[in-house]
Motif scaffolding. Structure first.
Motif, PDB file in Angstrom:
ATOM      1  N   ARG A  20     -62.599  26.919 -37.703  1.00 45.64           N
ATOM      2  CA  ARG A  20     -61.449  27.764 -38.078  1.00 45.64           C
ATOM      3  C   ARG A  20     -61.927  29.083 -38.672  1.00 45.64           C
ATOM      4  NH1 ARG A  20     -59.523  22.850 -40.038  1.00 45.64           N
ATOM      5  NH2 ARG A  20     -60.032  23.454 -42.183  1.00 45.64           N
ATOM      6  N   LEU A  21     -62.903  29.021 -39.561  1.00 47.07           N
ATOM      7  CA  LEU A  21     -63.440  30.232 -40.179  1.00 47.07           C
ATOM      8  C   LEU A  21     -64.090  31.126 -39.117  1.00 47.07           C
ATOM      9  CD1 LEU A  21     -64.028  31.849 -42.743  1.00 47.07           C
ATOM     10  CD2 LEU A  21     -66.079  30.459 -43.050  1.00 47.07           C
ATOM     11  N   ALA A  23     -63.404  31.284 -35.917  1.00 47.97           N
ATOM     12  CA  ALA A  23     -62.360  31.884 -35.084  1.00 47.97           C
ATOM     13  C   ALA A  23     -61.696  33.050 -35.808  1.00 47.97           C
ATOM     14  CB  ALA A  23     -61.323  30.834 -34.709  1.00 47.97           C
ATOM     15  N   ALA A  24     -61.476  32.899 -37.098  1.00 47.49           N
ATOM     16  CA  ALA A  24     -60.844  33.964 -37.879  1.00 47.49           C
ATOM     17  C   ALA A  24     -61.739  35.197 -37.969  1.00 47.49           C
ATOM     18  CB  ALA A  24     -60.503  33.459 -39.275  1.00 47.49           C
ATOM     19  N   GLU A  25     -63.062  34.999 -37.948  1.00 49.13           N
ATOM     20  CA  GLU A  25     -64.011  36.103 -38.058  1.00 49.13           C
ATOM     21  C   GLU A  25     -64.608  36.495 -36.704  1.00 49.13           C
ATOM     22  OE1 GLU A  25     -66.813  35.345 -41.194  1.00 49.13           O
ATOM     23  OE2 GLU A  25     -65.223  35.132 -42.682  1.00 49.13           O
ATOM     24  N   LEU A  26     -64.030  35.971 -35.614  1.00 54.62           N
ATOM     25  CA  LEU A  26     -64.456  36.279 -34.248  1.00 54.62           C
ATOM     26  C   LEU A  26     -65.945  36.009 -34.019  1.00 54.62           C
ATOM     27  CD1 LEU A  26     -62.442  39.574 -33.721  1.00 54.62           C
ATOM     28  CD2 LEU A  26     -61.785  37.252 -33.071  1.00 54.62           C
ATOM     29  N   GLN A  32     -71.443  31.330 -37.189  1.00 51.07           N
ATOM     30  CA  GLN A  32     -70.815  31.180 -38.503  1.00 51.07           C
ATOM     31  C   GLN A  32     -71.682  30.329 -39.422  1.00 51.07           C
ATOM     32  OE1 GLN A  32     -67.899  32.808 -39.225  1.00 51.07           O
ATOM     33  NE2 GLN A  32     -68.386  32.305 -41.324  1.00 51.07           N
TER      34      GLN A  32
END
Length: 64
Positions: A20-21, A23-26, A32
């Motif tokens: 999720r993190l 995806a939020a930060e592309l 990540q």
């Protein structure tokens, strides 16, 4: 730059949170995790330099 591959076992909830993190930060989940590890090392005062990627393309010919 070559990367070292190894198996990493994560709790499914931790993996989901990382995805999720990411995806939020592309970023990819792998990128990540690397970012989180670098941040944790920096917080502990351990400086890890970023390895320069190899040069791409044809080598330069020597001028004679």
């Amino acid at each position: 730059m070559t990367k070292k591959a190894f198996a990493l076992r994560l709790d499914p909830a931790v993996h989901a949170a990382v995805e999720r993190l990411a995806a939020a930060e592309l970023r990819s989940a792998n990128a990540q995790i690397e970012m989180l590890v670098r941040e944790a090392l920096a917080e502990r005062g351990i400086d890890v330099p970023v390895t320069k990627p190899p040069k791409r393309g044809r080598p330069v010919k020597d001028a004679e």
